[in-house]
Design an enzyme around this catalytic site. Structure first.
Site, mmCIF file in Angstrom:
data_model
loop_
_atom_site.group_PDB
_atom_site.id
_atom_site.type_symbol
_atom_site.label_atom_id
_atom_site.label_comp_id
_atom_site.label_asym_id
_atom_site.label_seq_id
_atom_site.Cartn_x
_atom_site.Cartn_y
_atom_site.Cartn_z
ATOM 1 N N THR A 141 0.812 -1.221 0.000
ATOM 2 C CA THR A 141 0.000 0.000 0.000
ATOM 3 C C THR A 141 0.847 1.274 0.000
ATOM 4 O O THR A 141 0.312 2.376 0.148
ATOM 5 C CB THR A 141 -0.914 0.026 1.249
ATOM 6 O OG1 THR A 141 -0.067 -0.115 2.402
ATOM 7 C CG2 THR A 141 -1.944 -1.081 1.225
ATOM 8 N N GLY A 171 2.403 4.413 -1.099
ATOM 9 C CA GLY A 171 2.191 5.349 -2.218
ATOM 10 C C GLY A 171 0.730 5.527 -2.607
ATOM 11 O O GLY A 171 0.440 6.195 -3.597
ATOM 12 N N THR A 172 -0.186 4.964 -1.816
ATOM 13 C CA THR A 172 -1.606 5.101 -2.206
ATOM 14 C C THR A 172 -2.063 6.567 -2.169
ATOM 15 O O THR A 172 -2.825 6.998 -3.030
ATOM 16 C CB THR A 172 -2.537 4.252 -1.301
ATOM 17 O OG1 THR A 172 -2.124 4.423 0.045
ATOM 18 C CG2 THR A 172 -2.511 2.790 -1.645
ATOM 19 N N GLY A 173 -1.598 7.318 -1.163
ATOM 20 C CA GLY A 173 -2.035 8.722 -1.035
ATOM 21 C C GLY A 173 -1.562 9.558 -2.214
ATOM 22 O O GLY A 173 -2.348 10.310 -2.813
ATOM 23 N N CYS A 174 -0.272 9.400 -2.559
ATOM 24 C CA CYS A 174 0.286 10.172 -3.696
ATOM 25 C C CYS A 174 -0.445 9.785 -4.979
ATOM 26 O O CYS A 174 -0.773 10.630 -5.818
ATOM 27 C CB CYS A 174 1.772 9.865 -3.887
ATOM 28 S SG CYS A 174 2.744 10.058 -2.399
#
Ligand SMILES: Cc1ncc(COP(=O)(O)OP(=O)(O)O)c(N)n1
Ligand SMILES: Cc1ncsc1CCOP(=O)(O)O
Ligand SMILES: [Mg+2]
Length: 522
Positions: A236, A238-241
């Protein structure tokens, strides 16, 4: 000042692509995003993730680097901030040259760096600003300390079109309020909206004890809860970027904000699902594959924006009915969406091509601005020409594998199936869902065999794809349909119960309420 294409108007000094061209050759405008963020040496998050998601969504992405991190799947080992003057030089280089549709910010590690960003944005206005207020890495490393909070609150948030904090970031921006429930996420979204951004998306991925991942979207008036099943995976990072950059990419292509957010959430879910068992790195949190849609396996190669829950209340238009009640297709579609329809199909059996195309284009605009998918029945040509979200075809329409090759992996394809064999074939051929019926007798489709609730149940149990029931369904019998209670049955598709009625809005609202209540009973 930094206004959003398609939502706000262009600034006065917005340059046309052709203005500075001396050649007579035709030019093609490419949607462009600028990411202002930190580098992740492990390439799962930060600048590297932003570049990948934009490429995957067909958008050009330039990058201004604010900090370089020594980082891998085990965590962040070290952070090196770039001098603000050099961040400013990068900003000037690209902002003075490119024509960005959207600027997206990630790691802004110091007040001075935020200052130079604000200064450059005031010199080179862009159409939209997406702010991902990155503060702490997923491994717990502080990437922007509390010193940036004031400038975020006072100067960056007020000019943002959307901000995308997770619950920890939302809490930090609000001075440490507790956010542990969806209700508290809603309150946080409202308070953050008061700081000035036009839209707020509070991401609930970190909420404890939830089988769903719930994000709360607030536009200043209405809340939307965007739910999807939580995907069990270590990958998971890098999900925000990725989510914020995907929103930026969709906005750059002209989407409305709600539609961009929905596509982005779906993109992240699809990427996580495709990558759930890959192993990259030895640490606790691995990266995922942004290019899953290019992969060979036809069943996994899809990057559809389709969410099976969208089949919940499927409104299928009929021009004869709309003519009878003296309304246009466009007005019928608007009313159905307002009443709660979750997906629209234009089924215009008698329409002239030219007129149908114009109406379909208008409906695409309406649906996109509401984040509702629009499909075209039978007519692949119209679907392609108006850039609909997909098509619905029957057993005697164009074969599904051919439709898939014509529409590509991104579009939604539905197929009518009365038997388990047809359902299996639809799955093999690359469909996204099946429509099964007629469940009850109907006057809307002549010579259509009725399969009954038993026939529907047999198809649902055999199908590898989500199912929507169709045929003779209305407020009086929708509950009996949903009560067959198979996990694949996602909703009902209706024509006359919505459109052969004086008021589409009232009937859609009533059916929506009935379906919501049946959900509680099941
Ligand atoms: C959701 C949904 N299910 C089934 C149909 C019927 O499609 P088809 O069998 O091609 O028949 P026509 O609608 O073309 O008469 C549908 N349209 N939508
Ligand atoms: C298009 C279609 N396909 C199977 S039944 C049907 C007609 C559904 O119309 P209604 O909801 O008015 O019964
Ligand atoms: Mg058909």
């Amino acid at each position: 000042m930094y206004s959003l294409g398609g939502i706000r108007s262009l600034p006065a000094n917005w340059r046309s692509t052709t203005a500075s061209m001396t050649t007579t050759e035709s030019v093609r405008k490419v949607p462009q995003v600028l990411t202002v963020a930190g580098s992740d040496s492990g390439a799962g998050a930060g600048i590297q993730a932003d570049l990948k998601v934009c490429a995957a969504r067909g958008v050009y992405c330039a990058s201004v680097i604010t900090a370089v991190t020594a980082q891998n799947t085990r965590g962040v080992q070290s952070v090196h901030l770039l001098p603000p003057e050099f961040v400013s030089e990068q900003l000037k280089s690209v902002l003075s040259d490119f024509e960005f549709d959207v600027v997206k910010t990630g790691m802004l590690p110091s007040t001075e760096i935020v200052e130079v960003l604000l200064q450059n944005l005031s010199e080179f206005p862009v159409r939209a600003l997406v702010v991902d207020p990155v503060m702490v890495s997923t491994s717990g490393h502080v990437l922007a300390g509390s010193s940036v909070l004031s400038i975020f609150r006072e100067r960056l948030l007020p000019i943002a079109d959307i901000i995308t904090p997770n619950v920890k970031e939302a809490s930090a921006l609000l001075g440490g309020v507790k956010i542990e429930t969806v209700e508290e996420m809603r309150s946080a979204a409202k308070l953050l909206h008061e700081m000035g951004p036009r839209f707020v998306l509070v991401k609930g991925g970190d909420l404890p004890d939830s089988s769903d991942s719930v994000d709360v979207y607030f536009d200043g008036k209405e809340f939307h809860e965007l739910r999807s099943p939580r995907i069990a995976t270590r990958n998971t990072h890098g999900t925000g970027c990725t989510l914020a950059s995907c929103i930026a990419a969709e906005l750059a292509k002209g989407s409305s904000m709600l539609s961009a957010v929905k596509v982005a959430k779906r993109f992240v879910d699809n990427a996580l699902d495709y990558s759930k068992d890959i192993v990259i790195g030895t640490g606790k949190q691995g990266p995922f594959d942004h290019f899953f849609s290019l992969k060979k396996d036809p069943q996994s190669s899809r990057c559809s924006i389709f969410n099976p829950d969208d089949l919940f209340l499927y409104a299928v238009t009929d021009s004869r009915m709309n003519k009878k009640w003296n309304r246009s297709i466009v007005d019928a579609v608007k009313a159905a969406i307002e009443g709660g329809a979750t997906i629209i199909q234009l089924r215009e059996k008698e329409a002239e091509t030219r007129e149908f195309l114009e109406e379909a284009k208008s409906c695409v605009g309406i649906c996109r601005s509401h984040g509702v998918c629009l499909l075209i029945n039978d007519r692949i040509d119209i679907a392609l020409a108006c850039d609909a979200d997909g098509v619905h075809v029957g057993q005697s329409d164009m074969p599904v594998d051919l439709v898939r090759s014509l529409l590509g992996p991104d579009k939604i394809i539905g197929v009518s199936c009365k038997t388990p064999e047809q359902a299996h074939q639809a799955w093999k051929d690359g469909a996204d869902y099946i429509g099964s019926g007629g469940v009850f007798p109907t006057n809307t489709k002549a010579n259509n065999r009725t399969i009954g609730l038993d026939g529907l149940k047999t198809v649902c149990e055999a199908s590898q794809l989500p199912v929507v029931a169709i045929g003779g369904i209305g407020i009086s019998n929708a509950v009996s349909v949903m009560q067959i209670n198979t996990p694949n049955l996602k909703g009902v598709a209706v024509v006359s119960a919505l459109f052969d009625q004086e008021c589409v809005l009232t009937q859609t609202k009533k059916l929506h309420k009935t379906l919501e209540e049946s959900k509680k009973e099941v």
